[in-house]
Structure formats: structure tokens, C-alpha cells
Design a protein around this motif. Sequence first.
Motif, PDB file in Angstrom:
ATOM      1  N   THR A  30      18.752 -65.323  15.469  1.00  8.67           N
ATOM      2  CA  THR A  30      19.508 -65.545  15.403  1.00  8.67           C
ATOM      3  C   THR A  30      20.692 -65.492  14.921  1.00  8.67           C
ATOM      4  O   THR A  30      20.633 -65.809  13.848  1.00  8.67           O
ATOM      5  CB  THR A  30      19.612 -66.897  16.277  1.00  8.67           C
ATOM      6  OG1 THR A  30      18.431 -67.198  17.057  1.00  8.67           O
ATOM      7  CG2 THR A  30      21.390 -67.364  17.307  1.00  8.67           C
ATOM      8  N   SER A  31      21.446 -64.473  14.873  1.00  4.26           N
ATOM      9  CA  SER A  31      22.176 -64.043  14.258  1.00  4.26           C
ATOM     10  C   SER A  31      23.821 -64.036  14.596  1.00  4.26           C
ATOM     11  O   SER A  31      24.252 -64.038  15.846  1.00  4.26           O
ATOM     12  CB  SER A  31      22.546 -63.132  13.273  1.00  4.26           C
ATOM     13  OG  SER A  31      23.857 -62.591  12.406  1.00  4.26           O
ATOM     14  N   LEU A  33      26.536 -61.832  14.009  1.00  8.52           N
ATOM     15  CA  LEU A  33      26.604 -60.594  13.972  1.00  8.52           C
ATOM     16  C   LEU A  33      25.578 -59.853  14.713  1.00  8.52           C
ATOM     17  O   LEU A  33      25.980 -58.521  15.455  1.00  8.52           O
ATOM     18  CB  LEU A  33      26.448 -60.662  12.169  1.00  8.52           C
ATOM     19  CG  LEU A  33      27.683 -60.840  11.518  1.00  8.52           C
ATOM     20  CD1 LEU A  33      27.002 -60.619  10.460  1.00  8.52           C
ATOM     21  CD2 LEU A  33      28.992 -60.720  12.076  1.00  8.52           C
ATOM     22  N   LEU A  34      24.351 -60.194  15.384  1.00 12.52           N
ATOM     23  CA  LEU A  34      24.036 -59.120  16.175  1.00 12.52           C
ATOM     24  C   LEU A  34      23.228 -60.152  16.998  1.00 12.52           C
ATOM     25  O   LEU A  34      23.107 -61.331  17.353  1.00 12.52           O
ATOM     26  CB  LEU A  34      22.489 -59.095  15.417  1.00 12.52           C
ATOM     27  CG  LEU A  34      22.805 -58.408  13.936  1.00 12.52           C
ATOM     28  CD1 LEU A  34      21.600 -58.272  13.403  1.00 12.52           C
ATOM     29  CD2 LEU A  34      23.480 -57.277  14.501  1.00 12.52           C
ATOM     30  N   PRO A  35      22.912 -59.611  18.188  1.00 14.54           N
ATOM     31  CA  PRO A  35      22.125 -59.931  19.568  1.00 14.54           C
ATOM     32  C   PRO A  35      20.974 -61.176  19.039  1.00 14.54           C
ATOM     33  O   PRO A  35      20.461 -60.213  18.251  1.00 14.54           O
ATOM     34  CB  PRO A  35      21.685 -58.853  20.520  1.00 14.54           C
ATOM     35  CG  PRO A  35      22.552 -57.685  19.975  1.00 14.54           C
ATOM     36  CD  PRO A  35      22.940 -58.185  18.544  1.00 14.54           C
ATOM     37  N   GLN A  36      20.745 -61.477  19.985  1.00 16.05           N
ATOM     38  CA  GLN A  36      18.907 -62.706  19.825  1.00 16.05           C
ATOM     39  C   GLN A  36      18.078 -61.489  19.455  1.00 16.05           C
ATOM     40  O   GLN A  36      18.094 -60.356  20.738  1.00 16.05           O
ATOM     41  CB  GLN A  36      18.570 -63.635  20.422  1.00 16.05           C
ATOM     42  CG  GLN A  36      17.771 -64.848  19.789  1.00 16.05           C
ATOM     43  CD  GLN A  36      17.554 -65.416  21.237  1.00 16.05           C
ATOM     44  OE1 GLN A  36      17.515 -65.251  22.041  1.00 16.05           O
ATOM     45  NE2 GLN A  36      17.640 -66.760  20.607  1.00 16.05           N
ATOM     46  N   VAL A  37      17.047 -61.483  18.326  1.00 15.80           N
ATOM     47  CA  VAL A  37      15.882 -60.924  18.601  1.00 15.80           C
ATOM     48  C   VAL A  37      14.470 -61.763  18.474  1.00 15.80           C
ATOM     49  O   VAL A  37      14.171 -62.683  17.890  1.00 15.80           O
ATOM     50  CB  VAL A  37      16.182 -59.366  17.306  1.00 15.80           C
ATOM     51  CG1 VAL A  37      14.867 -58.923  17.243  1.00 15.80           C
ATOM     52  CG2 VAL A  37      17.396 -58.753  17.510  1.00 15.80           C
ATOM     53  N   SER A  38      13.583 -61.076  19.157  1.00 17.91           N
ATOM     54  CA  SER A  38      12.334 -61.693  18.976  1.00 17.91           C
ATOM     55  C   SER A  38      10.796 -60.691  18.795  1.00 17.91           C
ATOM     56  O   SER A  38      11.608 -59.933  18.834  1.00 17.91           O
ATOM     57  CB  SER A  38      12.075 -62.189  20.942  1.00 17.91           C
ATOM     58  OG  SER A  38      12.975 -63.422  21.409  1.00 17.91           O
ATOM     59  N   GLN A  39      10.662 -60.995  17.895  1.00 14.88           N
ATOM     60  CA  GLN A  39       9.068 -60.660  17.431  1.00 14.88           C
ATOM     61  C   GLN A  39       8.117 -61.555  17.350  1.00 14.88           C
ATOM     62  O   GLN A  39       8.111 -62.341  17.235  1.00 14.88           O
ATOM     63  CB  GLN A  39      10.080 -60.379  15.839  1.00 14.88           C
ATOM     64  CG  GLN A  39      10.996 -58.714  15.704  1.00 14.88           C
ATOM     65  CD  GLN A  39      10.191 -57.544  16.194  1.00 14.88           C
ATOM     66  OE1 GLN A  39       9.202 -57.618  16.261  1.00 14.88           O
ATOM     67  NE2 GLN A  39      11.418 -56.790  16.920  1.00 14.88           N
ATOM     68  N   SER A  40       6.916 -60.487  16.898  1.00 18.29           N
ATOM     69  CA  SER A  40       6.095 -61.469  16.197  1.00 18.29           C
ATOM     70  C   SER A  40       5.318 -60.658  15.217  1.00 18.29           C
ATOM     71  O   SER A  40       5.936 -59.767  14.259  1.00 18.29           O
ATOM     72  CB  SER A  40       4.915 -61.329  17.452  1.00 18.29           C
ATOM     73  OG  SER A  40       5.118 -59.677  17.975  1.00 18.29           O
ATOM     74  N   VAL A  41       5.094 -61.412  14.202  1.00 16.23           N
ATOM     75  CA  VAL A  41       3.629 -61.210  12.924  1.00 16.23           C
ATOM     76  C   VAL A  41       2.640 -61.365  12.490  1.00 16.23           C
ATOM     77  O   VAL A  41       2.164 -62.325  13.378  1.00 16.23           O
ATOM     78  CB  VAL A  41       4.449 -60.939  11.675  1.00 16.23           C
ATOM     79  CG1 VAL A  41       4.694 -62.526  11.632  1.00 16.23           C
ATOM     80  CG2 VAL A  41       4.076 -60.607  10.354  1.00 16.23           C
TER      81      VAL A  41
END
Length: 63
Positions: A30-31, A33-41
Motif C-alpha cells: 500500500t502506497s 502514490l500507487l494503487p494497492q498491489v497484492s502479490q505472492s512469493v
Amino acid sequence: MVTVTGVELQETWETESGYGVNGTANFTLTSGLLPQVSQSVGLTCEANATDDGTVKTTVKNRL
């Protein structure tokens, strides 16, 4: 801000001095400046006993 939203564990195996497990860490970035991004690793975690009885863990990126 990074928030871990979940951890999925997969296969576990015994090593010479401990155990290993593969898993996936899911997170949200969450930032302002940017939209919320969901990721996985994908990760591999190994826990090994040392000669003095302590446990050493390592986590590696699994590509």
C-alpha cells in the motif's frame, strides 16, 4: 507499507540436520502514490540444529 496477508505451507522434508518446507507468502503493498498491489512469493525455509543445540533458520526465494 507492506502487509503479509497469509502464508501457505506445502511439502515438508527432513534434511541431514533438520527440516525444510516450501511455502508461499502472500502480501499487499500500500502506497500513497500507487494503487494497492497484492502479490505472492515462493519461499523455502530450512531449520537446522547446530552442535550447541541452537536452531538456525534460513529463508530463500524459490523461483
